[in-house]
Motif scaffolding. Structure first.
Motif, short mmCIF file in Angstrom:
data_model
loop_
_atom_site.label_atom_id
_atom_site.label_comp_id
_atom_site.label_asym_id
_atom_site.label_seq_id
_atom_site.Cartn_x
_atom_site.Cartn_y
_atom_site.Cartn_z
N ARG A 298 -93.55 14.08 14.61
CA ARG A 298 -93.14 12.68 14.47
C ARG A 298 -91.64 12.55 14.17
O ARG A 298 -90.99 13.48 13.70
N GLY A 299 -91.11 11.37 14.46
CA GLY A 299 -89.72 11.05 14.12
C GLY A 299 -88.72 11.64 15.09
O GLY A 299 -88.91 11.60 16.30
N ARG A 300 -87.65 12.22 14.54
CA ARG A 300 -86.53 12.66 15.38
C ARG A 300 -86.92 13.78 16.33
O ARG A 300 -86.43 13.83 17.47
N LYS A 301 -87.82 14.68 15.91
CA LYS A 301 -88.22 15.77 16.79
C LYS A 301 -88.84 15.24 18.08
O LYS A 301 -88.53 15.70 19.18
N MET A 302 -89.71 14.24 17.95
CA MET A 302 -90.36 13.68 19.13
C MET A 302 -89.36 12.94 20.00
O MET A 302 -89.37 13.03 21.24
#
Length: 649
Positions: A298-302
């Motif tokens: 989730r978040g920046r990685k995605m």
């Protein structure tokens, strides 16, 4: 200043450097250009580093770097003086010594088990017995300390070795400068000797790539890069702080490639073969992207994964075929079969990529097996197939036994194509991914959680984006004790390196040959007119050390793959070579001896991902670019930093 000398056979080359300033007059017979200078800032108090030299020599892509630091205790009392430097992760430390009160104290490389008692004693004293720790993406930090009497001096000397790896058509030598304070006598010298000829060379720092423009170099075999900032210059760096310089100098270059068979060097019964043909047609590829969309993404990685995937899709050629799978505890297909990378399919795939959402658990087994199924169901003559897995965690759904997953994947891929595993962040089980990649003729790469993670993903894809050969077999009649000779694929901008021994040192019966598949035909590289270059007695140990370095690296990979007696045999062979050539590897330790009464330190090489810290800033140096005669440069290349040590230094 940072300066570059080129040695060119039979002529002087002229280079153009544009930096919004006028050309500066140089020494006779040279062309000299100046770029902006930004360096370090800092101060020393109890002790003073009065000399700090980094001397790196690169011969046929093998770099040996010596860091020498000379320190004086200016106080009326004894002081503990620390030596702390950073070196590339890919390197092996091969020597460390200290010079105190007229005596050298040499580090000794021992098997890790034999050094374990000293290691345990150091830990029990509450000391940091592991003297090397990972720092950022590409560096390891070495540190030790010794007590120096009042008004006395100490010299630290560390040597490390590495084989430069060609990526995207270039080699990079990283030099990290971090003396901890401004230094009166600060020097970095890099000597590059490439008998194949240097095609281009550039220095990376805080400069933009457009700031420095060098015309391609031809018939140039040697280069000298030197960096000699004054103390005042070291105090004016925008990002270095009170402790002086703290940053990287990266020398980027490539060599000429005249022969299709490549570049072969021999010396004292050993050889090294660099194979990187470039005048080949690209092979259309079949690629399946297997993307983890579990909750931990989730978040920046995605978000960064979506961005990178869209850029990668834009780079697919129309004769490529591709598939796209996302997975959590279930598998989601964009399409169930591979399709051609035409405009309509790419636009549809980009819409799918933009809508990937994080959720659920992680079923790596089912996802990778589905990727393998898609490729197995889509054989195309004259093409190259690959699977690229991106995940950030351990399997938590479906089959979760790591060995069973690896066995299943190996069974379904069956050596037909490579698997590349990208581990996102530091929570991922990188050893699991590395072993699974190696079992399937691929590699694993860590993607660091940072603002440029999307560029890291795209950068890895670029390395495998253009297959030129498949099923590559390197054959050496009259050769023995060879490093790896079979490679599933060769990509544009990369290089295959093989080293070995020449049977009975009989160069007349030594015949190299390369056999591979290019699109839909079998090709053979064998140049009967090619001459294998003998480097001479000065390089007798050089080629042998390249062979030892490559052999140990590959044995350590095999040790990860094997089990039982086979694993122990490989481990024993790697240990014996590490000890013979004094390499500090995961199987050995360096015992750092000190004067009587001081504690002994034990140096271990960390595994990937241990004790990782942040990045260091990049130096933004001044450049001089000089072109001179071979005789002039040879005098510079004979520079020797092994100075006499006296109390008056």
């Amino acid at each position: 200043c940072v300066c570059v000398y080129y040695s060119c056979l039979g002529r002087k080359s002229v280079y153009t450097v544009t930096m919004g300033g006028a050309q500066t007059a140089g020494a006779p017979d040279f062309n000299q250009y100046i770029l902006e200078l930004r360096l370090g800032k800092g101060s020393g108090d109890d002790w003073n580093i009065y000399s700090f030299h980094i001397n790196s020599t690169v011969t046929s892509r093998y770099a040996t770097t010596v860091i020498t630091s000379r320190v004086a205790n200016r106080m009326d009392d004894s002081k503990e003086i620390e030596f702390q430097v950073r070196i590339p992760k890919n390197a092996f430390i091969s020597k460390f010594r200290m010079f105190i009160d007229g005596q050298w104290y040499d580090g000794v490389v021992k098997g890790k088990e034999k050094a374990q008692q000293q290691y345990t004693e150091a830990v029990s004293r509450g000391q940091s017995a592991g003297l090397v720790s990972s720092v950022g993406r590409t560096l390891e930090e070495f540190k030790t300390a010794v007590t120096v009497a009042a008004h006395k001096k100490v010299t630290f000397e560390l040597t490390y070795e590495e084989l430069l790896k060609r990526k995207l058509g270039k080699y990079e030598l990283q030099i990290h400068a971090r003396p901890m304070q401004p230094v009166k006598d600060f020097k970095v010298d890099v000597y590059i000797n490439e008998k194949a000829g240097i095609n281009f060379i550039e220095i990376k720092g805080g400069l933009s790539t457009n700031a420095l423009s060098l015309k391609p170099v031809s018939s140039c075999f040697q280069a000298w890069v030197y960096f000699y900032p004054t103390e005042d210059q070291q105090k004016t760096c925008d990002g270095c702080g009170e402790q002086g310089m703290n940053g990287d100098l990266v020398i980027v270059y490539d060599v000429n490639r005249d022969s299709s068979l490549g570049d072969i060097k021999t010396s004292a019964g050993y050889f090294v073969h660099h194979f990187a043909p470039s005048s080949l047609s690209r092979i259309p590829k079949n690629v399946v992207f297997v993307i983890d969309q579990s909750g931990s993404m989730r978040g920046r990685k995605m978000q960064q994964t979506r961005i990178a995937l869209i850029h990668i899709l834009n780079d697919l050629a129309e004769d490529d075929h591709f598939g796209l799978i996302t997975f959590d505890s279930s598998i989601f297909h964009w399409k169930r079969e591979l399709v051609q990378a035409n405009k309509e399919n790419l636009e549809s795939a980009k819409i799918f990529a933009r809508n990937i959402q994080d959720r659920g658990a992680t079923d790596i087994n089912a996802a990778v097996l589905e990727g393998a199924r898609m490729l197995n169901a889509h054989p195309r003559e004259g093409s190259a197939s690959i699977v690229i897995l991106l995940t950030d965690g351990d399997p938590t759904s479906g089959v979760t036994n790591l060995e069973l997953i690896q066995s299943n994947v190996r069974r379904d891929i069956a050596d037909k194509f490579p698997l590349y595993c990208l581990g996102f962040g530091h929570d991922v089980n990188f050893e699991f991914l590395e072993k699974m990649s190696l079992q399937n003729n691929g590699v694993a790469r860590r993607i660091y959680e940072d603002s440029d993670a999307d560029l890291q993903l795209k950068g890895f894809y670029d390395e495998v984006a253009t297959p030129l050969l498949t099923d590559v077999t390197m054959i050496y009649n009259g050769g023995t004790n060879l490093t790896q000779t079979n490679f599933s694929q060769y990509y544009n901008g990369s290089e295959i390196v093989v080293a070995g021994q020449i049977t009975d040192n009989d160069i007349e019966t030594f015949t190299p040959q390369v056999v591979a598949i290019s699109r839909d035909r079998r090709v053979t590289f064998s140049d009967t007119n090619a001459t294998m270059e003998y480097l001479g007695t000065d390089f007798d140990s050089h080629i042998q050390r390249v062979w030892a370095y490559l052999t140990v690296k590959q044995l350590l990979e095999k040790e990860l793959l094997f089990s039982g007696p086979e694993k122990e045999n490989v481990k024993k062979e790697a240990l014996e070579l590490s000890l013979k050539y004094s390499f500090v590897t995961p199987l050995t330790s360096m015992v750092v001896t000190k004067p009587l009464g001081e504690n002994t330190d034990v140096l271990h090489k960390p595994k990937e991902g241990e004790t990782t810290q942040g990045h260091s800033p990049v130096l933004s140096p001044m450049y001089f670019v000089h072109c001179g005669t071979a005789n002039m440069l040879q005098k510079k290349l004979n520079y020797n930093d092994d100075e006499k040590h006296t109390e008056e230094d």
